[in-house]
Design a protein around this motif. Sequence first.
Motif, PDB file in Angstrom:
ATOM      1  N   ARG A  51      45.228  35.881  37.377  1.00  0.00           N
ATOM      2  CA  ARG A  51      44.630  34.749  38.111  1.00  0.00           C
ATOM      3  C   ARG A  51      45.319  34.523  39.451  1.00  0.00           C
ATOM      4  O   ARG A  51      44.819  33.798  40.286  1.00  0.00           O
ATOM      5  CB  ARG A  51      44.692  33.475  37.254  1.00  0.00           C
ATOM      6  CG  ARG A  51      43.774  33.510  36.044  1.00  0.00           C
ATOM      7  CD  ARG A  51      44.110  32.389  35.097  1.00  0.00           C
ATOM      8  NE  ARG A  51      45.473  32.510  34.591  1.00  0.00           N
ATOM      9  CZ  ARG A  51      46.191  31.506  34.121  1.00  0.00           C
ATOM     10  NH1 ARG A  51      45.695  30.301  34.085  1.00  0.00           N
ATOM     11  NH2 ARG A  51      47.422  31.696  33.688  1.00  0.00           N
ATOM     12  N   LYS A  83      54.768  37.181  38.342  1.00  0.00           N
ATOM     13  CA  LYS A  83      54.442  35.758  38.513  1.00  0.00           C
ATOM     14  C   LYS A  83      55.708  34.892  38.482  1.00  0.00           C
ATOM     15  O   LYS A  83      55.837  33.946  39.255  1.00  0.00           O
ATOM     16  CB  LYS A  83      53.464  35.341  37.408  1.00  0.00           C
ATOM     17  CG  LYS A  83      52.796  34.040  37.660  1.00  0.00           C
ATOM     18  CD  LYS A  83      51.503  33.826  36.862  1.00  0.00           C
ATOM     19  CE  LYS A  83      51.551  34.110  35.408  1.00  0.00           C
ATOM     20  NZ  LYS A  83      50.380  33.581  34.682  1.00  0.00           N
ATOM     21  N   ALA A 131      61.729  38.354  28.384  1.00  0.00           N
ATOM     22  CA  ALA A 131      60.804  39.354  27.826  1.00  0.00           C
ATOM     23  C   ALA A 131      59.924  39.833  28.968  1.00  0.00           C
ATOM     24  O   ALA A 131      59.037  39.113  29.426  1.00  0.00           O
ATOM     25  CB  ALA A 131      59.970  38.723  26.722  1.00  0.00           C
ATOM     26  N   GLY A 178      56.608  31.901  31.223  1.00  0.00           N
ATOM     27  CA  GLY A 178      57.344  31.990  32.489  1.00  0.00           C
ATOM     28  C   GLY A 178      56.495  31.615  33.685  1.00  0.00           C
ATOM     29  O   GLY A 178      56.688  32.180  34.770  1.00  0.00           O
TER      30      GLY A 178
END
Length: 362
Positions: free
Chosen positions: A13, A23, A52, A105
């Motif tokens: 997105r 991101k 992760a 995150g």
Amino acid sequence: MKAVILSGGFGTRLRPLTINTPKSMIPVLNIPFLEYLIKRLKSHKVSDIALAVSYLAEPIKNYFGDGSRFDVKLSYTVEEIPLGTAGAVKNAGGFIDEPTLVFNGDVFTDLDLTDMMENHKRNKAMLTIALTPVEDPTSYGLVETDSNNRILRFLEKPSPDEITTNMINAGTYILEPEVMSLIPAQTNCSFERDIFPLLLRNKEDVFAYPTDCYWMDIGKPENYFQVHYDLLNGKSNQYHFNNGRKKMVTGTNCIIHPSARISGTVVIGNNCIIGQDVKINGPVVIGSNCQISNYSIIDDSILWNSVHVEPLAKIKHTIIANDCHIGSGSIIEQAVLGNNTIVGYGKHIKAGQLVSPNTIVS
Ligand code: GTP
């Protein structure tokens, strides 16, 4: 306390920004988003943190290293292909040997993590999910609870007549280690779609932690703007814009021509040059090593690092990623430009355009 931060999604997105930048590394007021989260964890005495990661792991590792710069212990679990939110936590293996916080995150929040953990323990919960209210619940997964905050039902993107609550999953959880045995190894698996409903079906103690503290999912361009507006307006307790004294913050080594007109709230990084008669109408954030040349206008926009704007350009409500070059006289409105975009002389980039990295608009 321990935490796992999920930073391995594709961030579709927020394309084209997330083609080169994960991101969680996207700058918010010139600071990588993840830095706020790590500092916040540290302030709640969470200093053992597993990241992760999957897609674009290197920029995260290069910036945060072993975490010692932030006085935390950081470890990385890398998925060759993204395993989904639950699969990624399973991949952290033995890390989860006590009640552990799990974070999406991409959520900026002032959540009181210490209080959430106390609630989790008091409820003897298997899982606690932070909830936040939203104005329009139709595009979210809703979470129904009873008066003791026990979760009764998950409702995915309900139609208006199905809506019984405006509380949504806020992307922060506390898990008991037993939850790990429900997650298949090395298989794509989602907490929201697979594991949380399974825990309810198994009649486990699943509780909500509702709060109306500041919360923003930065994963969409409009939300990315909004988190900037909110921080500049003091809506989060994690950022105090120049302690309320001034409307503009500049880094070191900036040269701002005395005729430049700067209004509204403006943040400028290091080594920037702002030319003659430039107009900057905040809210505007400009990264480091940028040059805004004579007579250009920057209005309500976010520029990352090393962006060069030639004279007489007009940029409005636009996000421009690193190393872009904007030709003189060009007009860019409501657009998102990926890294290293070159916009030629006098070009007009119209509203809604998403420009992929390395594009030459000529
Ligand atoms: P969109 O594609 O824009 O929806 O973004 P996304 O791929 O990041 O997905 P989403 O926003 O639903 O993910 C929530 C959080 O979980 C984000 O911080 C993602 O980075 C993270 N995440 C999603 N999928 C995975 C995955 O497969 N592995 C890991 N490690 N993290 C993931």
